[in-house]
Design an enzyme around this catalytic site. Structure first.
Site, PDB file in Angstrom:
ATOM      1  N   MET A  75       0.842  -1.197   0.000  1.00 32.79           N
ATOM      2  CA  MET A  75       0.000   0.000   0.000  1.00 32.79           C
ATOM      3  C   MET A  75       0.884   1.257   0.000  1.00 32.79           C
ATOM      4  SD  MET A  75      -3.457  -0.907   1.994  1.00 32.79           S
ATOM      5  CE  MET A  75      -2.904  -0.685   3.666  1.00 32.79           C
ATOM      6  N   HIS A  82       9.249   1.166   2.684  1.00 29.38           N
ATOM      7  CA  HIS A  82      10.258   1.189   3.751  1.00 29.38           C
ATOM      8  C   HIS A  82      11.087  -0.098   3.678  1.00 29.38           C
ATOM      9  CE1 HIS A  82       7.559  -1.574   5.783  1.00 29.38           C
ATOM     10  NE2 HIS A  82       6.596  -0.671   5.833  1.00 29.38           N
ATOM     11  N   HIS A 142       9.274  -3.465   3.121  1.00 25.10           N
ATOM     12  CA  HIS A 142       8.921  -3.714   1.720  1.00 25.10           C
ATOM     13  C   HIS A 142      10.171  -4.093   0.912  1.00 25.10           C
ATOM     14  CE1 HIS A 142       5.661  -0.582   2.723  1.00 25.10           C
ATOM     15  NE2 HIS A 142       5.023  -1.723   2.584  1.00 25.10           N
ATOM     16  N   GLN A 184     -10.526  -2.583   2.494  1.00 28.56           N
ATOM     17  CA  GLN A 184      -9.984  -3.253   3.683  1.00 28.56           C
ATOM     18  C   GLN A 184      -9.900  -2.334   4.903  1.00 28.56           C
ATOM     19  OE1 GLN A 184      -6.135  -4.149   1.653  1.00 28.56           O
ATOM     20  NE2 GLN A 184      -5.222  -3.693   3.642  1.00 28.56           N
ATOM     21  N   GLN A 220      -2.694 -12.030   7.960  1.00 32.29           N
ATOM     22  CA  GLN A 220      -2.937 -11.787   6.536  1.00 32.29           C
ATOM     23  C   GLN A 220      -2.258 -12.868   5.692  1.00 32.29           C
ATOM     24  OE1 GLN A 220      -2.727  -7.772   4.524  1.00 32.29           O
ATOM     25  NE2 GLN A 220      -0.639  -8.425   4.159  1.00 32.29           N
TER      26      GLN A 220
HETATM   27  P1  AMP Z   1       1.645  -2.842   3.448  1.00 33.24           P
HETATM   28  O1  AMP Z   1       2.197  -1.849   2.483  1.00 33.24           O
HETATM   29  O2  AMP Z   1       1.721  -2.391   4.871  1.00 33.24           O
HETATM   30  O3  AMP Z   1       0.289  -3.356   3.042  1.00 33.24           O
HETATM   31  O4  AMP Z   1       2.615  -4.106   3.376  1.00 33.24           O
HETATM   32  C1  AMP Z   1       2.913  -4.723   2.161  1.00 33.24           C
HETATM   33  C2  AMP Z   1       3.692  -5.981   2.452  1.00 33.24           C
HETATM   34  O5  AMP Z   1       4.882  -5.663   3.165  1.00 33.24           O
HETATM   35  C3  AMP Z   1       2.913  -6.976   3.314  1.00 33.24           C
HETATM   36  O6  AMP Z   1       3.163  -8.297   2.851  1.00 33.24           O
HETATM   37  C4  AMP Z   1       3.500  -6.763   4.678  1.00 33.24           C
HETATM   38  O7  AMP Z   1       3.419  -7.875   5.531  1.00 33.24           O
HETATM   39  C5  AMP Z   1       4.953  -6.449   4.340  1.00 33.24           C
HETATM   40  N1  AMP Z   1       5.584  -5.706   5.430  1.00 33.24           N
HETATM   41  C6  AMP Z   1       5.126  -4.572   6.008  1.00 33.24           C
HETATM   42  N2  AMP Z   1       5.941  -4.200   7.021  1.00 33.24           N
HETATM   43  C7  AMP Z   1       6.932  -5.128   7.086  1.00 33.24           C
HETATM   44  C8  AMP Z   1       8.067  -5.313   7.933  1.00 33.24           C
HETATM   45  N3  AMP Z   1       8.367  -4.473   8.915  1.00 33.24           N
HETATM   46  N4  AMP Z   1       8.864  -6.390   7.700  1.00 33.24           N
HETATM   47  C9  AMP Z   1       8.578  -7.260   6.706  1.00 33.24           C
HETATM   48  N5  AMP Z   1       7.523  -7.133   5.879  1.00 33.24           N
HETATM   49  C10 AMP Z   1       6.706  -6.080   6.063  1.00 33.24           C
END
Ligand code: AMP
Length: 270
Positions: A26, A30, A33, A57, A148
């Protein structure tokens, strides 16, 4: 890096590639990602990252509105990482087709599913659509969002014959798990979040099994943390890593937490 916004262009671009690794996000890219992107790039094929803040969501409109977005910065970072494709559609593009709706069963309405009504139905809905368009055989997702990951494996991995590669949680020095939502936290809350993360890590480390039972009750810790940090904890629970059940800890188990601080909801697991 090719930036694609329509499903038509997406099909044109990637239809000939068999090994496209897919990293759905999303945005607010960082190091968490980045670790998923690196894992995908370690395989031979190309990598496609999606950035889509999925409205279905979010169970609170305000949460959707204030979710941090910075597409220019994201594009800059993704280019530097040599990502081949960025898919960044708008809501209409994603939802213009009819698709299967997902309903969680009672036994899955635990942890975040219990506290964020409709959240995972929205996640499964958008992932079902994205996977239909992208048809990747390798999906990369983070253990940070463990439930998730679990539900995507359960509901979608068979349908799409996709390998769901789970990647460990990336933390900063203060032990806080990286999250786009952290940008919404004040300094004082970041300090509290750091202390909470250290404390829970310690609890997990100290936790002991007696047969298949955990000799640990979290309810006292929950109350203490809520009082000390003036936070509202939705859940603080040990659960079996394989099936997310509350008992039988013979297999590996994790400590799951979700709490609200500064009107921001943080989740983590240890
Ligand atoms: P998001 O952009 O928050 O929806 O996350 C996108 C993907 O990055 C999802 O599969 C998350 O689980 C993963 N993700 C987010 N934060 C972290 C983190 N600190 N360490 C590893 N994977 C992450």
């Amino acid at each position: 890096m090719k930036i694609i916004t329509s499903i038509f262009d997406l099909n044109k671009e990637i239809k000939d590639y068999k090994n496209v690794g897919f990293v759905p996000t999303m945005g607010g890219i960082h190091a968490g990602h980045k670790s998923l992107i690196k894992a995908s790039q370690n395989k031979k094929g190309k990598t496609i990252v999606s950035i889509f803040v999925n409205p279905t969501q979010f169970n609170k409109k305000d949460d959707f509105k204030k979710y941090p977005r910075n597409i220019k910065k994201d594009i800059y970072i993704l280019k530097k990482l040599n990502v081949e494709y960025l898919f960044t559609p708008n809501t209409e593009e994603i939802y213009k087709f009819k698709a299967k709706k997902f309903q969680l069963k009672k036994k899955d309405k635990i942890l975040c599913a219990k506290f964020r009504s409709g959240h995972f139905e929205g996640v499964l809905n958008v992932m079902n659509r994205l996977m239909t368009f992208i048809k990747s055989k390798d999906l990369y997702m983070g253990e940070k969002d463990y439930q998730q990951l679990y539900l995507i494996k359960k509901f979608l991995s068979k349908k799409f014959k996709v390998r769901v590669n789970s990647c460990p949680t990336i933390r900063v020095n203060s032990n806080i798990a990286l999250s786009t939502r952290n940008k919404l936290l004040k300094k004082n809350s970041l300090r509290k979040a750091s202390e909470i993360a250290f404390f829970l890590k310690k609890i997990k480390h100290k936790s002991k099994l007696n047969g298949s039972k955990l000799v640990f009750s979290m309810s006292d810790y929950k109350k203490k943390l809520e009082k000390k940090y003036n936070i509202k904890i939705d859940y603080l629970e040990f659960r079996n890593e394989k099936n997310l059940k509350l008992n039988n800890f013979k297999n590996k188990y994790r400590l799951f937490v979700a709490y609200n601080i500064d009107n921001v909801r943080l989740i983590d697991n240890f």
